[in-house]
Scaffold this motif. Structure first.
Motif, short mmCIF file in Angstrom:
data_model
loop_
_atom_site.label_atom_id
_atom_site.label_comp_id
_atom_site.label_asym_id
_atom_site.label_seq_id
_atom_site.Cartn_x
_atom_site.Cartn_y
_atom_site.Cartn_z
N LEU A 98 -1.92 7.99 -2.69
CA LEU A 98 -1.90 7.44 -1.34
C LEU A 98 -3.01 6.41 -1.23
CD1 LEU A 98 -1.31 10.62 0.85
CD2 LEU A 98 0.35 8.90 0.15
N GLY A 99 -2.66 5.24 -0.69
CA GLY A 99 -3.63 4.17 -0.53
C GLY A 99 -3.70 3.21 -1.70
N GLU A 154 2.05 4.59 1.10
CA GLU A 154 1.90 5.38 2.33
C GLU A 154 2.37 6.82 2.17
OE1 GLU A 154 0.31 4.28 4.83
OE2 GLU A 154 0.37 2.09 4.60
N LYS A 155 3.33 7.03 1.26
CA LYS A 155 3.86 8.39 1.06
C LYS A 155 4.42 8.50 -0.35
CE LYS A 155 6.55 10.04 4.37
NZ LYS A 155 7.80 10.34 5.13
N LYS A 202 0.84 -1.19 0.00
CA LYS A 202 0.00 0.00 0.00
C LYS A 202 0.88 1.25 0.00
CE LYS A 202 -3.50 2.23 2.87
NZ LYS A 202 -4.22 2.12 4.16
N THR A 208 7.57 -6.43 4.71
CA THR A 208 8.59 -5.39 4.93
C THR A 208 9.68 -5.87 5.87
OG1 THR A 208 6.98 -3.63 4.53
CG2 THR A 208 8.97 -3.02 5.72
N THR A 266 10.99 2.26 1.32
CA THR A 266 10.96 3.27 0.26
C THR A 266 11.77 2.81 -0.94
OG1 THR A 266 10.74 5.02 1.92
CG2 THR A 266 11.45 5.71 -0.28
N ASP A 285 7.44 -0.66 9.59
CA ASP A 285 6.66 -1.47 8.66
C ASP A 285 6.68 -0.91 7.24
OD1 ASP A 285 5.92 -3.25 10.64
OD2 ASP A 285 4.13 -2.11 11.18
N ASN A 286 7.39 0.19 7.03
CA ASN A 286 7.43 0.85 5.72
C ASN A 286 8.80 0.73 5.07
OD1 ASN A 286 4.81 1.68 6.17
ND2 ASN A 286 5.39 3.72 6.86
N THR A 297 6.88 5.38 -0.69
CA THR A 297 6.98 4.62 0.56
C THR A 297 5.76 3.71 0.64
OG1 THR A 297 8.25 6.35 1.66
CG2 THR A 297 7.13 4.75 3.08
N PHE A 298 6.03 2.42 0.87
CA PHE A 298 4.99 1.40 0.92
C PHE A 298 4.99 0.70 2.28
CE2 PHE A 298 6.20 1.57 -3.58
CZ PHE A 298 4.98 1.59 -4.21
N SER A 299 3.83 0.17 2.64
CA SER A 299 3.74 -0.79 3.74
C SER A 299 3.34 -2.12 3.13
CB SER A 299 2.70 -0.34 4.77
OG SER A 299 1.42 -0.23 4.19
#
Length: 195
Positions: A76-77, A13-14, A11, A31, A58, A55-56, A25-27
């Motif tokens: 995002l999302g 995240e940033k 997902k 990870t 990049t 948990d993230n 940046t993903f979760s």
């Protein structure tokens, strides 16, 4: 090298822009198993992990990558399909996937077949954008078998597991997807002087 067998979803995240680059940046559920400098396919795009925080993690996409793929459409999302590189002693379950997206395509149609789904995609005509019936194609990193094929369209059928565990369940007519055409077909086209 990848095989097109998706491990999990990640997902967004940033999203940070830096000059012509974008840092995503993903979760994800994996990870904690990643390491810096590792190559991971995101929707079929090979990207390098540059940072891990909790948990993230990049990755950075350069301008060339953003122009050739659907990564610039992420918000995002958004969910992307993830696959780590195939280990040298691993089972080869899909087909040869390089993580180098050739082109983007557009989803033209989604049909519920009462137990499976048929997806029809369109792409630009190009001498190396070749699909053949029962041949391999990679869509957003997923290794699939072509059902029907023309010079600019093809279809695939999706089983419930793939529909539920990849971002195929978000596709609708007009969705932009990443395509990696079969590398063997590309080499054959080159040998025959078609590119």
């Amino acid at each position: 090298m990848f095989t097109g067998i998706i491990e999990t979803l990640a997902k967004v995240e940033k999203i940070e822009k830096e000059n012509s680059n974008v840092h995503f940046t993903f979760s994800s559920a994996i990870t904690n198993e990643l390491k810096i400098d590792q190559s991971i396919a995101h929707n079929g795009v090979c990207l390098t992990v540059v940072r891990i925080e909790g948990d993230n993690y990049t990755v950075t996409a350069i301008d060339e990558t953003l122009k050739r793929t659907n990564l610039s459409d992420l918000n995002l999302g958004s969910l992307v399909n993830l696959e780590r590189c195939m280990p040298a002693n691993g089972r080869f379950d899909g087909h040869i996937v390089q993580g180098h997206v050739d082109a983007t395509g557009i989803c033209k149609e989604v049909k519920n077949l009462n137990g499976s789904w048929e997806f029809v995609f369109e792409h630009e005509k190009n001498k190396t954008n070749i699909t053949v019936e029962k041949g391999s194609i990679t869509i957003n990193g997923v290794s699939l078998t072509v059902v029907k094929s023309t010079e600019t369209t093809f279809s695939v059928h999706i089983i419930p597991y793939t529909f539920e565990n990849t971002n195929f369940n978000t596709f609708k007519p007009g969705s932009k997807i990443n395509l990696e055409f079969d590398v063997i077909g590309k080499y054959v086209a080159k040998l025959l002087g078609k590119n």
